[in-house]
Write a protein that holds these residues in place. Structure first.
Motif, PDB file in Angstrom:
ATOM      1  N   LEU A  18      -2.591  36.453   2.900  1.00 17.26           N
ATOM      2  CA  LEU A  18      -4.034  36.357   2.693  1.00 17.26           C
ATOM      3  C   LEU A  18      -4.749  36.926   3.913  1.00 17.26           C
ATOM      4  CD1 LEU A  18      -3.884  32.741   1.283  1.00 17.26           C
ATOM      5  CD2 LEU A  18      -4.509  34.759  -0.044  1.00 17.26           C
ATOM      6  N   ALA A  19      -5.394  38.092   3.743  1.00 21.00           N
ATOM      7  CA  ALA A  19      -5.994  38.799   4.878  1.00 21.00           C
ATOM      8  C   ALA A  19      -7.435  39.226   4.591  1.00 21.00           C
ATOM      9  CB  ALA A  19      -5.155  40.019   5.239  1.00 21.00           C
ATOM     10  N   GLY A  20      -8.113  38.502   3.715  1.00 21.42           N
ATOM     11  CA  GLY A  20      -9.456  38.914   3.329  1.00 21.42           C
ATOM     12  C   GLY A  20     -10.573  38.133   3.963  1.00 21.42           C
ATOM     13  N   GLY A  21     -10.252  37.280   4.941  1.00 20.50           N
ATOM     14  CA  GLY A  21     -11.260  36.391   5.501  1.00 20.50           C
ATOM     15  C   GLY A  21     -12.280  37.086   6.393  1.00 20.50           C
ATOM     16  N   ALA A  37      -8.016  41.979  11.436  1.00 26.01           N
ATOM     17  CA  ALA A  37      -8.011  43.285  12.095  1.00 26.01           C
ATOM     18  C   ALA A  37      -8.563  43.238  13.511  1.00 26.01           C
ATOM     19  CB  ALA A  37      -8.818  44.288  11.273  1.00 26.01           C
ATOM     20  N   VAL A  38      -9.013  42.075  13.978  1.00 25.00           N
ATOM     21  CA  VAL A  38      -9.552  41.955  15.331  1.00 25.00           C
ATOM     22  C   VAL A  38      -8.449  42.217  16.354  1.00 25.00           C
ATOM     23  CG1 VAL A  38     -10.529  40.310  17.004  1.00 25.00           C
ATOM     24  CG2 VAL A  38     -11.400  40.386  14.660  1.00 25.00           C
ATOM     25  N   THR A  66      -6.548  41.881   0.633  1.00 20.25           N
ATOM     26  CA  THR A  66      -7.721  42.175   1.440  1.00 20.25           C
ATOM     27  C   THR A  66      -8.982  41.994   0.604  1.00 20.25           C
ATOM     28  OG1 THR A  66      -7.691  44.524   0.874  1.00 20.25           O
ATOM     29  CG2 THR A  66      -6.433  43.842   2.812  1.00 20.25           C
ATOM     30  N   GLN A  67     -10.124  41.850   1.304  1.00 21.17           N
ATOM     31  CA  GLN A  67     -11.388  41.689   0.599  1.00 21.17           C
ATOM     32  C   GLN A  67     -12.560  42.104   1.479  1.00 21.17           C
ATOM     33  OE1 GLN A  67     -12.441  38.617  -2.563  1.00 21.17           O
ATOM     34  NE2 GLN A  67     -13.145  37.576  -0.721  1.00 21.17           N
ATOM     35  N   LEU A  72     -10.755  49.297   7.895  1.00 25.90           N
ATOM     36  CA  LEU A  72      -9.958  49.403   9.118  1.00 25.90           C
ATOM     37  C   LEU A  72      -8.576  48.789   8.913  1.00 25.90           C
ATOM     38  CD1 LEU A  72     -11.165  48.821  12.746  1.00 25.90           C
ATOM     39  CD2 LEU A  72      -8.971  47.937  11.999  1.00 25.90           C
ATOM     40  N   LEU A  73      -8.527  47.638   8.248  1.00 27.56           N
ATOM     41  CA  LEU A  73      -7.255  46.952   8.024  1.00 27.56           C
ATOM     42  C   LEU A  73      -6.339  47.794   7.138  1.00 27.56           C
ATOM     43  CD1 LEU A  73      -5.890  44.271   8.763  1.00 27.56           C
ATOM     44  CD2 LEU A  73      -6.770  43.322   6.633  1.00 27.56           C
ATOM     45  N   ASN A  74      -6.893  48.379   6.082  1.00 29.16           N
ATOM     46  CA  ASN A  74      -6.083  49.216   5.195  1.00 29.16           C
ATOM     47  C   ASN A  74      -5.511  50.424   5.935  1.00 29.16           C
ATOM     48  OD1 ASN A  74      -6.893  47.435   3.243  1.00 29.16           O
ATOM     49  ND2 ASN A  74      -8.171  48.875   2.121  1.00 29.16           N
ATOM     50  N   ASP A  75      -6.354  51.084   6.738  1.00 29.11           N
ATOM     51  CA  ASP A  75      -5.891  52.243   7.501  1.00 29.11           C
ATOM     52  C   ASP A  75      -4.825  51.847   8.513  1.00 29.11           C
ATOM     53  OD1 ASP A  75      -7.589  53.897   6.118  1.00 29.11           O
ATOM     54  OD2 ASP A  75      -9.121  53.988   7.687  1.00 29.11           O
ATOM     55  N   TYR A  76      -5.013  50.681   9.115  1.00 26.90           N
ATOM     56  CA  TYR A  76      -4.084  50.228  10.150  1.00 26.90           C
ATOM     57  C   TYR A  76      -2.704  49.937   9.568  1.00 26.90           C
ATOM     58  CZ  TYR A  76      -2.213  47.505  14.048  1.00 26.90           C
ATOM     59  OH  TYR A  76      -1.434  47.030  15.071  1.00 26.90           O
TER      60      TYR A  76
END
Length: 398
Positions: A18-21, A37-38, A66-67, A72-76
């Motif tokens: 779970l990475a959409g927060g 992504a921080v 993701t949400q 940035l998270l997707n690219d990373y």
């Protein structure tokens, strides 16, 4: 097994991350990026810890949900290669909210997020599903937890850690017997009965998980959350629920203070958590950068400074990320400076967090001496500070 047009190898366990927060308590740090992504610890992002734990635990199939601000998270994450998750059968997959005929339907809660991706669960012939959060700092071997889960023939196993009783109201709190079978669970109780806190890490039998998600989705009174709904209902109806006790380092970095503390925990001769050990190493998706350069007048004391940095000033008790420059006469103390940031000459930064891609003009003053973690100054991503700008202790610039 035939699914999605081809044969899928039997897998013992797959993971759903779970990475959409949004992470609103991190203020300006999550105004433009998702919390996982921080940046963290000089060359990492928060999500690196969960992904690395999966790789180090031989979990080779990870659905990443993701949400909020996912770009940035997707690219990373990309194809998952830095974490050895670029697999022909399995690997890392980005899962966005479900696209129906009427448009995208955002996740209503943690349980609904998994429910919307049941087809992904069914794509792989796995016996168990590991549910994870992408916003904690820790190193954990999930294979040990899975072994206990299987030994107990559990329907669900929950990772648990002892916390200070004063902090317990922030967590799901449980009690369990000598056999580790859970006897009581309450989400964020105002008056907790124990200090045994859920880490938000669950292993379910897959068929049990699917059954419970389907039931919960059809309950109009449910808030579609694991801690508030799924876990209490399973306990009430007699499912086999067990706790798995974790005793290592674990930090919920949901606030500026806790994120700063976790960075400071990397410092010193005996840091609370080590990231470069050959065993259970933390991996990251980093660009190739030249070695750190420390000028004739530069000085680094009790700090972490990583690749691509140019240090012409003094750095004390701080964490400096990739590709950061610190000008002559500047002093950075007790602070976290994130990647691609430039600090001009004769700047003083003390008890502050400076986000990525920031420019700080010469003679500026950020934070305050002896301010402490309770009054951290914060400079948001992409900020441009003129010369002699003052951001006081506890101040924020986004």
């Amino acid at each position: 097994m035939i699914a999605y047009g081809g044969y899928r190898k039997k897998k013992r366990c797959i993971a759903m991350l779970l990475a959409g927060g949004q992470g609103t308590r991190l203020k300006a740090l999550t105004a433009k990026v998702a919390k996982p992504a921080v940046s963290f610890g000089s060359k990492y992002r928060i999500i690196d810890f969960t992904l690395s734990n999966c790789a180090n635990s031989n979990i080779d199939t990870v659905g990443i949900l993701t949400q909020y601000e996912p770009l940035l998270l997707n690219d990373y994450i990309n194809d998952g290669k830095p974490w050895d998750l670029d697999r022909a059968n399995g690997g890392a997959h980005i899962l966005s909210p479900y696209q129906a005929k009427k448009g995208a339907e955002w996740y209503k809660g943690t349980a609904n997020a998994i429910y919307q991706n049941i087809k992904y669960l069914e794509k792989y012939d796995s016996d168990h599903v590991l549910i994870l959060s992408g916003d904690h700092i820790y190193k954990m071997d999930y294979s040990l937890m899975l072994a206990e889960h299987v030994k107990h023939d559990a329907d669900c196993t929950i990772a648990v850690i002892d916390v200070d009783l004063s902090e317990a109201p922030r967590f799901g709190i449980m009690s369990y017997d000598e056999a580790m079978r859970i006897t009581d669970f309450e989400e964020k109780p105002p008056k907790p009965k124990s200090n045994k806190a859920s880490m938000g890490i669950y292993i379910f039998k897959k068929d049990v998980l699917v059954e419970e998600l389907m039931r919960d989705e059809n309950d109009p009174a449910s808030s579609k959350d694991f801690g508030k709904n799924i876990i209490p209902y399973m306990l009430k109806t007699g499912r086999r629920m067990y706790a798995y006790r974790f005793t290592g380092y674990w930090k919920d970095v949901g606030t500026l203070e806790s994120l700063w503390e976790a960075n400071m925990d990397l410092l010193g001769s005996n840091p609370a958590i080590r990231l470069n050990e050959p065993y259970r190493r933390i991996f990251a998706n980093n660009d190739a950068l030249p070695p750190c350069y420390i000028g004739e007048r530069g000085e680094v004391v009790g700090s972490i400074v990583t690749a691509g940095c140019e240090i012409e000033g003094r750095v004390e008790n701080s964490v400096i990320s990739e590709n950061v420059s610190i000008g002559r006469g500047s002093v950075v103390r007790n602070s976290v400076i994130m990647r691609d940031t430039a600090v001009g000459e004769n700047v003083v930064i003390d008890y502050a967090i400076v986000d990525e891609d920031v420019r700080i003009g010469g003679g500026s003053r950020i934070g305050g001496q002896n301010a402490g973690k309770e009054r951290l100054a914060l400079i948001g991503r992409g900020s441009r500070l003129n010369e002699e700008t003052v951001v006081p202790a506890g101040g924020e610039l986004d």
